[in-house]
Design a protein around this motif. Structure first.
Motif, PDB file in Angstrom:
ATOM      1  N   GLN A  23       0.821  -1.204   0.000  1.00  0.00           N
ATOM      2  CA  GLN A  23       0.000   0.000   0.000  1.00  0.00           C
ATOM      3  C   GLN A  23       0.857   1.257   0.000  1.00  0.00           C
ATOM      4  O   GLN A  23       1.783   1.395   0.789  1.00  0.00           O
ATOM      5  N   TYR A  24       0.494   2.155  -0.898  1.00  0.00           N
ATOM      6  CA  TYR A  24       1.129   3.479  -0.927  1.00  0.00           C
ATOM      7  C   TYR A  24       0.040   4.501  -1.251  1.00  0.00           C
ATOM      8  O   TYR A  24      -0.695   4.340  -2.232  1.00  0.00           O
ATOM      9  N   ASN A  25      -0.072   5.511  -0.408  1.00  0.00           N
ATOM     10  CA  ASN A  25      -1.123   6.526  -0.583  1.00  0.00           C
ATOM     11  C   ASN A  25      -2.513   5.898  -0.720  1.00  0.00           C
ATOM     12  O   ASN A  25      -3.295   6.239  -1.611  1.00  0.00           O
ATOM     13  N   LYS A  26      -2.762   4.931   0.157  1.00  0.00           N
ATOM     14  CA  LYS A  26      -4.078   4.278   0.275  1.00  0.00           C
ATOM     15  C   LYS A  26      -4.428   3.356  -0.892  1.00  0.00           C
ATOM     16  O   LYS A  26      -5.531   2.825  -0.949  1.00  0.00           O
ATOM     17  N   ASN A  27      -3.464   3.151  -1.802  1.00  0.00           N
ATOM     18  CA  ASN A  27      -3.708   2.238  -2.924  1.00  0.00           C
ATOM     19  C   ASN A  27      -2.663   1.136  -2.948  1.00  0.00           C
ATOM     20  O   ASN A  27      -1.505   1.368  -2.583  1.00  0.00           O
ATOM     21  N   LYS A  70      10.245  11.549   3.269  1.00  0.00           N
ATOM     22  CA  LYS A  70       9.584  10.267   3.469  1.00  0.00           C
ATOM     23  C   LYS A  70       8.070  10.460   3.409  1.00  0.00           C
ATOM     24  O   LYS A  70       7.524  11.366   4.035  1.00  0.00           O
ATOM     25  N   THR A  71       7.419   9.589   2.631  1.00  0.00           N
ATOM     26  CA  THR A  71       5.965   9.656   2.497  1.00  0.00           C
ATOM     27  C   THR A  71       5.369   8.269   2.676  1.00  0.00           C
ATOM     28  O   THR A  71       5.798   7.322   2.019  1.00  0.00           O
ATOM     29  N   ASP A  72       4.413   8.178   3.576  1.00  0.00           N
ATOM     30  CA  ASP A  72       3.722   6.902   3.812  1.00  0.00           C
ATOM     31  C   ASP A  72       4.706   5.764   4.082  1.00  0.00           C
ATOM     32  O   ASP A  72       4.499   4.625   3.659  1.00  0.00           O
ATOM     33  N   GLY A  73       5.790   6.093   4.783  1.00  0.00           N
ATOM     34  CA  GLY A  73       6.777   5.087   5.155  1.00  0.00           C
ATOM     35  C   GLY A  73       7.849   4.825   4.115  1.00  0.00           C
ATOM     36  O   GLY A  73       8.747   4.011   4.331  1.00  0.00           O
ATOM     37  N   TYR A  93      11.089   4.499  -4.807  1.00  0.00           N
ATOM     38  CA  TYR A  93      10.509   4.530  -3.470  1.00  0.00           C
ATOM     39  C   TYR A  93      11.016   3.310  -2.704  1.00  0.00           C
ATOM     40  O   TYR A  93      10.869   2.180  -3.174  1.00  0.00           O
ATOM     41  N   LYS A  95      11.088   1.279   1.092  1.00  0.00           N
ATOM     42  CA  LYS A  95      10.569   1.127   2.455  1.00  0.00           C
ATOM     43  C   LYS A  95      11.347   0.000   3.128  1.00  0.00           C
ATOM     44  O   LYS A  95      11.422  -1.115   2.602  1.00  0.00           O
ATOM     45  N   GLU A 118       3.668   9.088 -10.046  1.00  0.00           N
ATOM     46  CA  GLU A 118       3.216   7.860  -9.376  1.00  0.00           C
ATOM     47  C   GLU A 118       2.652   6.838 -10.366  1.00  0.00           C
ATOM     48  O   GLU A 118       1.731   6.077 -10.062  1.00  0.00           O
TER      49      GLU A 118
END
Length: 218
Positions: A23-27, A70-73, A93, A95, A118
């Motif tokens: 999951q990244y940015n709720k998707n 850092k965004t969404d981990g 990206y 993680k 994205e």
């Protein structure tokens, strides 16, 4: 060294990245995942080393600026160019997570690759980009081993330096103590000589006293 080389070869043969979704940015997005037998610090350090190796500077300003990006981990690096893909610019990206509480020195590394906005790569949409990304991530196995070794060597060098410094301090203390002992020995010898002189003075004063007493009238 031979053992390290053999261990690295075996590890490289066994550890390969694989397809997953994360999951990244709720998707949910297509991603590559790689298990590494090293701490998250080692893996994060390897990310920087790999990016520098292909000519990308992760630090754009300030100390550890990249860690704040850092965004969404995920750590995000923009306009990365993989040599195998020519001049195509990518957003990468990463993680990094500790595998679990029992395996604190094992990490899981996730990687998303985007051609911009994205627009994440997948094996179905862009097999060439996916294959190059997979090869890039697989190289982390050997690179993380090398990074960990260098960190271990650096730590051991610091340990040796600290030990050497401790010895130098002890040697300095020894010299200071030896100087003090020599001073005390000199002070003791002076004191003993002074005692002899004082004893002789006492004897002289006693004789003078006796002579004075003999002059008394009966």
């Amino acid at each position: 060294m031979l053992v390290i080389i053999l261990a690295t070869s075996i590890m490289t043969a066994r550890a390969q990245s694989s397809y997953t979704t994360i999951q990244y940015n709720k998707n949910m997005q297509p991603a590559l995942v790689l298990e590494l037998p090293y701490s998250t610090n080692d893996v994060e350090g390897t990310i920087l080393e790999k990016l520098k190796q292909i000519g990308y500077n992760p630090e754009t300003q300030g100390h550890l600026f990249w860690k704040k990006n850092k965004t969404d981990g995920f750590y995000i690096f923009s306009n990365v160019v993989l040599p195998s893909l020519g001049t195509q610019k990518l957003d990468m990206y990463f993680k990094v997570v500790q595998k679990n509480n029992e395996e604190k020195n094992n990490s899981t590394l996730y990687m998303l690759v985007s051609s911009g906005n994205e627009n994440f790569a997948s094996p179905d949409v862009d097999s060439t980009l996916w294959s190059s990304s997979k090869s890039f991530l697989n190289s982390f196995v050997e690179k993380t081993t090398a990074f960990n070794l260098e960190q271990t060597i650096a730590a051991q060098e610091n340990t040796v330096k600290d030990s050497q410094k401790k010895l130098e301090n002890l040697q300095k203390d020894e010299k200071d103590l030896a100087d003090k002992i020599k001073k005390y020995e000199n002070d003791l010898a002076t004191n003993q000589n002074n005692q002899k002189d004082q004893q002789q003075d006492i004897e002289n004063q006693k004789k003078l006293l006796e002579n004075l007493k003999t002059k008394r009238k009966g």
